[in-house]
Design an enzyme around this catalytic site. Structure first.
Site, mmCIF file in Angstrom:
data_model
loop_
_atom_site.group_PDB
_atom_site.id
_atom_site.type_symbol
_atom_site.label_atom_id
_atom_site.label_comp_id
_atom_site.label_asym_id
_atom_site.label_seq_id
_atom_site.Cartn_x
_atom_site.Cartn_y
_atom_site.Cartn_z
ATOM 1 N N GLY A 68 8.272 40.576 51.602
ATOM 2 C CA GLY A 68 9.353 40.788 52.551
ATOM 3 C C GLY A 68 10.593 41.297 51.857
ATOM 4 N N PRO A 122 14.494 41.692 50.457
ATOM 5 C CA PRO A 122 15.276 40.720 49.701
ATOM 6 C C PRO A 122 16.073 39.801 50.639
ATOM 7 C CG PRO A 122 15.700 42.952 48.922
ATOM 8 C CD PRO A 122 14.869 43.076 50.154
ATOM 9 N N GLY A 123 16.208 38.573 50.217
ATOM 10 C CA GLY A 123 17.072 37.652 50.939
ATOM 11 C C GLY A 123 16.505 37.072 52.212
ATOM 12 N N THR A 124 15.204 37.240 52.429
ATOM 13 C CA THR A 124 14.631 36.713 53.660
ATOM 14 C C THR A 124 14.095 35.303 53.483
ATOM 15 O OG1 THR A 124 12.647 37.927 53.050
ATOM 16 C CG2 THR A 124 14.033 38.888 54.753
ATOM 17 N N THR A 127 11.742 32.932 48.130
ATOM 18 C CA THR A 127 11.865 31.907 47.100
ATOM 19 C C THR A 127 12.073 30.544 47.740
ATOM 20 O OG1 THR A 127 12.895 33.593 45.721
ATOM 21 C CG2 THR A 127 13.091 31.342 44.984
ATOM 22 N N HIS A 167 12.881 54.827 71.166
ATOM 23 C CA HIS A 167 11.744 55.355 70.419
ATOM 24 C C HIS A 167 10.550 54.390 70.495
ATOM 25 C CE1 HIS A 167 10.022 57.651 66.909
ATOM 26 N NE2 HIS A 167 9.366 56.511 66.794
ATOM 27 N N GLU A 168 10.805 53.141 70.198
ATOM 28 C CA GLU A 168 9.703 52.170 70.172
ATOM 29 C C GLU A 168 9.138 51.926 71.570
ATOM 30 O OE1 GLU A 168 8.351 51.538 67.467
ATOM 31 O OE2 GLU A 168 9.959 52.285 66.177
ATOM 32 N N HIS A 221 6.808 54.677 72.433
ATOM 33 C CA HIS A 221 5.473 54.464 71.891
ATOM 34 C C HIS A 221 4.681 53.518 72.782
ATOM 35 C CE1 HIS A 221 5.518 56.509 68.079
ATOM 36 N NE2 HIS A 221 6.559 55.844 67.616
ATOM 37 N N ASP A 258 5.522 59.514 62.355
ATOM 38 C CA ASP A 258 4.659 59.712 63.527
ATOM 39 C C ASP A 258 4.075 61.119 63.520
ATOM 40 O OD1 ASP A 258 5.503 57.239 64.308
ATOM 41 O OD2 ASP A 258 7.020 57.990 65.707
HETATM 42 P P1 ADP Z 1 14.315 36.037 48.704
HETATM 43 O O1 ADP Z 1 13.600 35.232 47.681
HETATM 44 O O2 ADP Z 1 13.448 36.416 49.858
HETATM 45 O O3 ADP Z 1 15.047 37.206 48.170
HETATM 46 P P2 ADP Z 1 15.878 33.688 48.858
HETATM 47 O O4 ADP Z 1 14.850 32.671 49.178
HETATM 48 O O5 ADP Z 1 16.295 33.762 47.451
HETATM 49 O O6 ADP Z 1 15.415 35.112 49.360
HETATM 50 O O7 ADP Z 1 17.123 33.453 49.811
HETATM 51 C C1 ADP Z 1 18.417 33.289 49.296
HETATM 52 C C2 ADP Z 1 19.197 32.302 50.104
HETATM 53 O O8 ADP Z 1 19.411 32.786 51.419
HETATM 54 C C3 ADP Z 1 18.461 30.990 50.293
HETATM 55 O O9 ADP Z 1 18.709 30.121 49.236
HETATM 56 C C4 ADP Z 1 19.044 30.482 51.593
HETATM 57 O O10 ADP Z 1 20.277 29.859 51.391
HETATM 58 C C5 ADP Z 1 19.284 31.752 52.362
HETATM 59 N N1 ADP Z 1 18.149 32.060 53.223
HETATM 60 C C6 ADP Z 1 17.345 33.139 53.122
HETATM 61 N N2 ADP Z 1 16.407 33.131 54.079
HETATM 62 C C7 ADP Z 1 16.592 32.011 54.795
HETATM 63 C C8 ADP Z 1 15.930 31.433 55.928
HETATM 64 N N3 ADP Z 1 14.874 32.030 56.496
HETATM 65 N N4 ADP Z 1 16.401 30.268 56.413
HETATM 66 C C9 ADP Z 1 17.463 29.669 55.845
HETATM 67 N N5 ADP Z 1 18.126 30.160 54.792
HETATM 68 C C10 ADP Z 1 17.715 31.317 54.258
HETATM 69 ZN ZN ZN Z 2 7.579 56.088 65.792
HETATM 70 MG MG MG Z 3 13.754 35.506 45.652
#
Ligand code: ADP
Ligand code: ZN
Ligand code: MG
Length: 609
Positions: free
Chosen positions: A205, A207-209, A212, A432-433, A436, A509
């Site tokens: 996924g 970054p930041g989702t 970890t 667009h979506e 489709h 597409d």
């Molecule tokens: P990734 O590893 O996907 O880059 P992280 O797990 O390092 O993202 O996310 C960084 C911080 O962002 C987490 O420590 C948390 O505080 C916040 N965070 C990210 N995703 C979520 C989520 N789905 N729910 C709650 N907090 C989240």
């Molecule tokens: Zn499309």
């Molecule tokens: Mg990470």
């Protein structure tokens, strides 16, 4: 080669600290210059050291006589030493000191205190240590092992306090990982049934989702140790060290089992090998990757006589991974961790405001609505910025205005993604979506549309429409293929219909639809004008050319024209469908812009006949 103690490099640091503190001890408390003059006049100063602009000295202890030669006891020294900076061109001090019988020692400028020497030696020490590291890395296994361990980058954490409540908006990923938690908790259940549990699970996924975070939460939920290492740390290492580290990792895991092993940023070390890479430059990575493959293959998650070990890894660039990593028995399961939709964002905001005092004016629903494209980390950042602003302004609650300001700040740091917040663009993507979806539904393709989304995806796409065939098919008739083409151009058709022109968003597409049309004409003989001949053949699976039939220029032109005609025809049909269902399209877009994802009953409602 003698084994270097892993902490050896600390020695010079300790020495430096020691010298520095000795020097400091001599300095005592800071004294103002006027205070010093006053103390000298009052006969309270016993001796001074003149070191450039600095005066260090000792006060007399109470009751001490003038000629007392006994050295001050350390405890006294500590309280009676002082430092003073004196003005440049100061010519008053020395006569005054003489007048009051203070002992004076002068440190000539060139002498330079030994601190100077330390500064000279420091780079040398650093070079030496670097050299020693290289030796350890390139040399025999013992050195490498010692070093591999010494950096201590394999983290083992017990009692992780993060759990699934701390991760929001990624319910599908959580559901898949619940199974893993069950393996870890009740291995005997699986052993008894002889079930093979997955060895490696890859979290994929942007970054930041929360990849970890999720991995940690799995360990927290299962109450097992979390052994982690980050792929990016391998990159900087010397040849041989990474491989040793990987070996260590698995060794630790079997010793600690039950446990979770987590390799973060797998792409950094698991990048595809082979041509295109500079020769030599990737030797370390290749060795590390090979070692990882070896360990994965020899590894049994449900090893006899110990707990389960599950290997998790995370990446935001699955496309660069070496395919060998994804083969059966390795990371053969992938869990997608995507950016959250509006409801997901609302839940994530909930998690991160648990400990933040919010003013009643704050409506997290609205905040969630205003932050399309934000990942979990961005939302966490947003809440933090809002709290910081409240603190700066001396308030004890966070107000809605704080969130608005914070959003501007966070957006500034997200330049690229901030485009996704552009209302016009969101609208275009939504049309667009939906285009489709409606073209697929009413174009006779016999596929069912499962999900329409305008949540930006991991890999470039701004939205997507997921359709699955109603039943597995191996043969396609001409009309079925034509219907597929209609679905493929539905996005572009909707853009043209609503905005009067198409955008670059339809490139993928178009590529697909052109490929399909070409295959129909050239391979399958499914166009009337060209007729039932196979003009082009696929390359064989052994890599050789399939030996296409030579065709004259006239046939080639005809084939080109046919491909074009098929695509045009598909576009025309898609437009017709959308014109017929224009009202449906508008309603659908309106809801999609609101919810960002349409699936299940909410979607079916729009797709009813
Ligand atoms: P990734 O590893 O996907 O880059 P992280 O797990 O390092 O993202 O996310 C960084 C911080 O962002 C987490 O420590 C948390 O505080 C916040 N965070 C990210 N995703 C979520 C989520 N789905 N729910 C709650 N907090 C989240
Ligand atoms: Zn499309
Ligand atoms: Mg990470």
């Amino acid at each position: 080669m003698p084994k270097i103690p892993r902490w050896w490099w600390i020695l010079p640091l300790v020495l430096i600290a020691l010298f520095a503190s000795l020097q400091l001890q001599g300095t005592g408390r800071e004294m103002r210059y006027d205070e010093l003059l006053a103390k000298v006049r009052a006969g309270e100063v016993r001796s001074v050291v003149l070191d450039g602009q600095t005066v260090r000295g000792e006060l007399r202890v109470d009751g001490e006589s003038d000629d007392a030669a006994r050295p001050a006891r350390p405890s006294e020294r500590h309280q009676t030493t002082f430092t003073t900076a004196r003005p440049v061109d100061d010519d008053r001090l020395v006569p005054l000191l003489e007048e009051h019988g203070v002992r004076i020692r002068v440190i000539p400028k060139s002498d330079g205190s030994w601190m100077t020497w330390i500064w000279l030696l420091l780079p040398l020490l650093l070079l030496l240590s670097l050299f020693a590291r290289m030796q350890a890395g390139a040399g025999g296994a013992p050195g490498a092992m010692a070093f591999g361990k010494s950096k201590g980058k394999i983290f083992t954490q017990r009692d992780i306090s993060v759990n699934f409540d701390d991760v929001a908006g990624v319910d599908e990923a959580k559901a898949e990982l619940r199974e893993v938690i069950d393996f870890l908790k009740n291995p005997d259940k699986y052993r008894a049934l002889g079930a093979r549990i997955p060895k490696g699970i890859l979290l994929v996924g942007p970054p930041g989702t929360g990849k970890t975070l999720l991995a940690r939460a799995v360990a927290g939920e299962a109450r097992v140790p979390f052994i982690s290492i980050s792929g990016s740390e391998f990159v900087e290492m010397f040849v041989g060290v990474g491989a040793a580290r990987v070996r260590d990792l698995f060794e630790q895991a079997t010793q600690t089992a039950p446990a979770i092993v987590f390799i973060d940023e797998l792409d950094a070390l698991g990048r595809a090998r082979g041509p295109g890479n500079m020769p030599g430059s990737n030797e370390e990575r290749e060795q590390t990757l090979n070692q990882l493959l070896v360990e994965l293959d020899g590894f049994e998650p449900l090893g006899e006589g110990r707990g389960v070990v599950v290997i998790l890894a995370a990446t935001n660039r699955p496309e660069v991974l070496d395919p060998a990593l994804l083969r059966a028995g390795r990371f053969d399961r992938q869990v997608v961790v995507d950016r959250p939709d509006r409801i997901g964002r609302r839940m994530i905001l909930g998690v991160h405001t648990r400990k933040v005092p919010l003013d009643p004016s704050v409506d997290l629903e609205v905040v969630a609505q205003r932050t399309p494209g934000f990942a979990g980390a961005d939302l966490a950042n947003l809440v933090n910025e809002a709290a910081l602003r409240a603190a700066r302004e001396g308030r004890d609650v966070v107000i809605m205005d704080d969130f608005s300001h914070a959003q501007d700040r966070v957006l500034a740091g997200l330049e690229q993604r901030s485009k996704l917040i552009d209302e016009e663009e969101r609208k275009r993507v939504a049309y667009h979506e939906c285009g489709h979806a409606l073209a697929a539904r009413f174009g006779g393709s016999g596929t069912k549309v499962h999900k329409v989304s305008i949540v930006p995806r991991s890999v470039g796409a701004l939205g997507f429409t997921m359709q699955l065939p109603e039943r597995e098919r191996r043969l396609f008739t001409r009309s079925q293929l034509e219907a597929q083409m209609v679905a493929l151009v539905g996005g572009r058709a909707a853009e043209e219909l609503v905005f009067g022109e198409a955008s670059t968003g339809a490139a993928d597409d178009l590529r697909k639809v052109t490929d399909l049309a070409r295959a129909m004409v050239l391979e399958h003989g499914l166009s009337e004008a060209v007729g039932p001949v196979s003009i082009e053949r696929r390359t064989t699976y052994l890599g050789g050319l399939g030996g296409g039939v030579e065709v004259g220029g006239k046939t080639a032109d005809l084939a080109d024209a046919e491909v074009r005609r098929l695509v045009d025809e598909a576009l025309r049909r898609a437009r017709n469908i959308l014109e017929t269902h224009r009202e449906r399209l508008e309603r659908m877009v309106e809801v999609l812009l609101e919810t960002e994802v349409l699936e299940g009953d909410a979607l079916d409602e729009f797709l009813q006949a």
